[in-house]
Design a protein around this motif. Structure first.
Motif, PDB file in Angstrom:
ATOM      1  N   UNK A  74      -8.529  -8.636   0.587  1.00  0.00           N
ATOM      2  CA  UNK A  74      -9.952  -8.876   0.316  1.00  0.00           C
ATOM      3  C   UNK A  74     -10.500  -9.899   1.298  1.00  0.00           C
ATOM      4  N   UNK A  75      -9.757 -10.972   1.508  1.00  0.00           N
ATOM      5  CA  UNK A  75     -10.181 -12.014   2.442  1.00  0.00           C
ATOM      6  C   UNK A  75     -10.329 -11.459   3.858  1.00  0.00           C
ATOM      7  N   UNK A  76      -9.374 -10.617   4.280  1.00  0.00           N
ATOM      8  CA  UNK A  76      -9.412 -10.006   5.605  1.00  0.00           C
ATOM      9  C   UNK A  76     -10.665  -9.150   5.769  1.00  0.00           C
ATOM     10  N   UNK A  77     -10.955  -8.347   4.773  1.00  0.00           N
ATOM     11  CA  UNK A  77     -12.127  -7.464   4.838  1.00  0.00           C
ATOM     12  C   UNK A  77     -13.429  -8.270   4.888  1.00  0.00           C
ATOM     13  N   UNK A  78     -13.538  -9.254   4.028  1.00  0.00           N
ATOM     14  CA  UNK A  78     -14.776 -10.038   3.976  1.00  0.00           C
ATOM     15  C   UNK A  78     -15.026 -10.806   5.267  1.00  0.00           C
ATOM     16  N   UNK A  79     -13.963 -11.246   5.921  1.00  0.00           N
ATOM     17  CA  UNK A  79     -14.130 -11.995   7.161  1.00  0.00           C
ATOM     18  C   UNK A  79     -14.434 -11.099   8.355  1.00  0.00           C
ATOM     19  N   UNK A  80     -14.023  -9.824   8.283  1.00  0.00           N
ATOM     20  CA  UNK A  80     -14.200  -8.928   9.430  1.00  0.00           C
ATOM     21  C   UNK A  80     -15.282  -7.878   9.230  1.00  0.00           C
ATOM     22  N   UNK A  81     -15.795  -7.769   8.026  1.00  0.00           N
ATOM     23  CA  UNK A  81     -16.964  -6.957   7.693  1.00  0.00           C
ATOM     24  C   UNK A  81     -16.991  -5.576   8.372  1.00  0.00           C
ATOM     25  N   UNK A  82     -16.084  -4.687   7.978  1.00  0.00           N
ATOM     26  CA  UNK A  82     -16.110  -3.315   8.521  1.00  0.00           C
ATOM     27  C   UNK A  82     -17.296  -2.541   7.959  1.00  0.00           C
ATOM     28  N   UNK A  83     -17.514  -1.368   8.514  1.00  0.00           N
ATOM     29  CA  UNK A  83     -18.533  -0.481   7.961  1.00  0.00           C
ATOM     30  C   UNK A  83     -18.156  -0.068   6.544  1.00  0.00           C
ATOM     31  N   UNK A  84     -16.870   0.186   6.351  1.00  0.00           N
ATOM     32  CA  UNK A  84     -16.389   0.725   5.083  1.00  0.00           C
ATOM     33  C   UNK A  84     -15.031   0.126   4.732  1.00  0.00           C
ATOM     34  N   UNK A  85     -14.819  -0.115   3.445  1.00  0.00           N
ATOM     35  CA  UNK A  85     -13.495  -0.461   2.943  1.00  0.00           C
ATOM     36  C   UNK A  85     -13.079   0.646   1.976  1.00  0.00           C
ATOM     37  N   UNK A  86     -11.853   1.134   2.165  1.00  0.00           N
ATOM     38  CA  UNK A  86     -11.315   2.179   1.292  1.00  0.00           C
ATOM     39  C   UNK A  86     -10.182   1.589   0.474  1.00  0.00           C
ATOM     40  N   UNK A  87     -10.337   1.585  -0.842  1.00  0.00           N
ATOM     41  CA  UNK A  87      -9.358   0.974  -1.732  1.00  0.00           C
ATOM     42  C   UNK A  87      -8.280   1.987  -2.098  1.00  0.00           C
ATOM     43  N   UNK A  88      -7.025   1.623  -1.787  1.00  0.00           N
ATOM     44  CA  UNK A  88      -5.879   2.519  -1.977  1.00  0.00           C
ATOM     45  C   UNK A  88      -4.826   1.792  -2.811  1.00  0.00           C
ATOM     46  N   UNK A  89      -4.338   2.408  -3.900  1.00  0.00           N
ATOM     47  CA  UNK A  89      -3.423   1.704  -4.806  1.00  0.00           C
ATOM     48  C   UNK A  89      -1.952   1.807  -4.414  1.00  0.00           C
ATOM     49  N   UNK A  90      -1.626   1.604  -3.137  1.00  0.00           N
ATOM     50  CA  UNK A  90      -0.234   1.767  -2.726  1.00  0.00           C
ATOM     51  C   UNK A  90       0.552   0.479  -2.962  1.00  0.00           C
ATOM     52  N   UNK A  91       1.756   0.636  -3.496  1.00  0.00           N
ATOM     53  CA  UNK A  91       2.643  -0.499  -3.715  1.00  0.00           C
ATOM     54  C   UNK A  91       3.258  -0.945  -2.403  1.00  0.00           C
ATOM     55  N   UNK A  92       3.829  -2.136  -2.408  1.00  0.00           N
ATOM     56  CA  UNK A  92       4.438  -2.695  -1.199  1.00  0.00           C
ATOM     57  C   UNK A  92       5.548  -1.819  -0.643  1.00  0.00           C
ATOM     58  N   UNK A  93       6.295  -1.155  -1.552  1.00  0.00           N
ATOM     59  CA  UNK A  93       7.514  -0.471  -1.121  1.00  0.00           C
ATOM     60  C   UNK A  93       7.332   1.010  -0.809  1.00  0.00           C
ATOM     61  N   UNK A  94       6.095   1.536  -0.821  1.00  0.00           N
ATOM     62  CA  UNK A  94       5.915   2.958  -0.523  1.00  0.00           C
ATOM     63  C   UNK A  94       5.847   3.179   0.980  1.00  0.00           C
ATOM     64  N   UNK A  95       6.391   4.312   1.415  1.00  0.00           N
ATOM     65  CA  UNK A  95       6.381   4.645   2.834  1.00  0.00           C
ATOM     66  C   UNK A  95       4.969   4.938   3.313  1.00  0.00           C
ATOM     67  N   UNK A  96       4.240   5.694   2.486  1.00  0.00           N
ATOM     68  CA  UNK A  96       2.843   6.013   2.784  1.00  0.00           C
ATOM     69  C   UNK A  96       2.122   6.199   1.468  1.00  0.00           C
ATOM     70  N   UNK A  97       0.813   6.235   1.496  1.00  0.00           N
ATOM     71  CA  UNK A  97       0.035   6.381   0.257  1.00  0.00           C
ATOM     72  C   UNK A  97       0.439   7.654  -0.468  1.00  0.00           C
ATOM     73  N   UNK A  98       0.651   7.553  -1.788  1.00  0.00           N
ATOM     74  CA  UNK A  98       1.173   8.716  -2.504  1.00  0.00           C
ATOM     75  C   UNK A  98       0.469   9.008  -3.823  1.00  0.00           C
TER      76      UNK A  98
END
Length: 238
Positions: free
Chosen positions: A78-102
Motif C-alpha cells: 500500500x505504501x509503495x502504491x501511494x508513493x508512486x501513484x500508478x494509473x491503476x492498482x490491481x488487488x490480488x490475494x496471492x500468498x507469499x508462497x505461491x508461484x503465481x496468482x492462483x
C-alpha cells in the motif's frame, strides 16, 4: 479497442537469475511502449523474486502509458502504491508462497477489508481493480467494495481453450462480464492469455477494457521478437 498492458515480471526474473541489470526492466518497459503497448504492469511480491520495489520506483516516472501495479495489499505494498501513484492498482490475494496468482478474491468474505483499502487508493485518484474468479456472486460482491474495475482471472479459460472446449471455456467469462457491465464495473482480464487464445476471448467477452499479459507474451517474444509479438496482440485486440 481493448488495451494491452505488458507485464514485465519475467524480464526481472531473467535479470535476477544472473544478477546485475541485464536485461534492464526500465528499458524493457520503454521498448514495450515504443512497440505499441498501451500499458505496463508489474507485480512486486514481498520476497522480490522478480520485480523489486526499487523497480517500481524506477518505472513510475518513466512509464508514459498506463502504469498498473498488482499485488496483495500488505502495508508495504500500500505504501509503495501511494508513493508512486500508478494509473491503476490491481488487488490480488496471492500468498507469499505461491508461484503465481492462483485465485481471485472472495469479495463477500473480504468485502469490508477491500472497501477500506479501495477507499484509500481512490482518495489519491488511483483507479482500482480487483482480481476475481468468473463467479457472478464475486462480481456482485466486488461492486459493493467501491472498486472501479474487476480483473477476470483467466487461467481456467486458457486450460479449457487448450483442450478444444472454447465455447465452454468462455461462457462464464461472458456471463460475468455482462453482470459487471450492468453493475457499472469496468472489465479487465489476465493470466495465461496468449496469441493462441486472446482473439476468441476478446470477441466473446463484452466490454473488455484491458488485458494484462506477461508470461506468454515474453515467452513468445523469445521466438518472434518483442516488437513483432506486441504488434500481433494489438491486431488481435482490435
Amino acid at each position: 479497442m481493448t488495451k494491452l498492458s505488458v507485464n514485465i515480471n519475467k524480464i526481472a526474473t531473467l535479470r535476477n537469475a544472473r544478477g546485475g541489470n541485464i536485461p534492464n526492466v526500465v528499458e524493457a518497459a520503454k521498448n514495450a511502449e515504443k512497440f505499441g503497448a498501451q500499458g505496463i504492469t508489474v507485480h512486486p511480491r514481498p520476497d522480490e523474486r522478480h520485480i523489486r520495489y526499487q523497480d517500481v520506483r524506477d518505472l513510475a516516472p518513466v512509464v508514459t502509458t498506463e502504469f498498473n501495479i498488482e499485488g496483495n495489499p500488505f502495508d508495504d505494498f500500500i505504501d509503495l502504491v501511494l508513493k508512486n501513484k500508478p494509473t491503476q492498482v490491481t488487488l490480488v490475494p496471492d500468498d507469499d508462497n505461491v508461484l503465481t496468482s492462483n485465485a481471485g478474491w472472495d469479495t463477500i468474505k473480504h468485502q469490508e477489508y477491500l472497501k477500506e483499502i479501495i477507499a484509500e487508493f481512490k482518495k489519491h485518484n488511483i483507479r482500482t481493480s480487483i482480481f476475481v474468479d468468473p463467479d457472478p456472486e464475486m462480481i456482485k460482491g466486488a461492486q459493493k467494495t467501491g472498486t472501479d474495475r474487476i480483473e477476470l482471472y483467466t487461467e481456467e479459460y486458457a486450460v479449457q481453450f487448450a483442450k478444444g472446449n472454447k465455447e465452454k471455456a468462455v461462457k462464464p467469462y461472458a456471463e460475468c462480464a455482462k453482470i459487471a457491465q450492468e453493475l457499472g464495473l469496468g472489465i479487465n482480464a489476465g493470466h495465461d492469455l496468449s496469441l493462441q487464445n486472446i482473439k476468441y476471448f476478446k470477441e466473446n467477452v463484452p466490454g473488455l477494457l484491458e488485458v494484462s499479459i506477461g508470461h506468454a507474451l515474453i515467452a513468445e517474444a523469445l521466438y518472434d521478437g518483442l516488437e513483432n509479438v506486441i504488434q500481433q496482440y494489438l491486431k488481435l485486440l482490435k
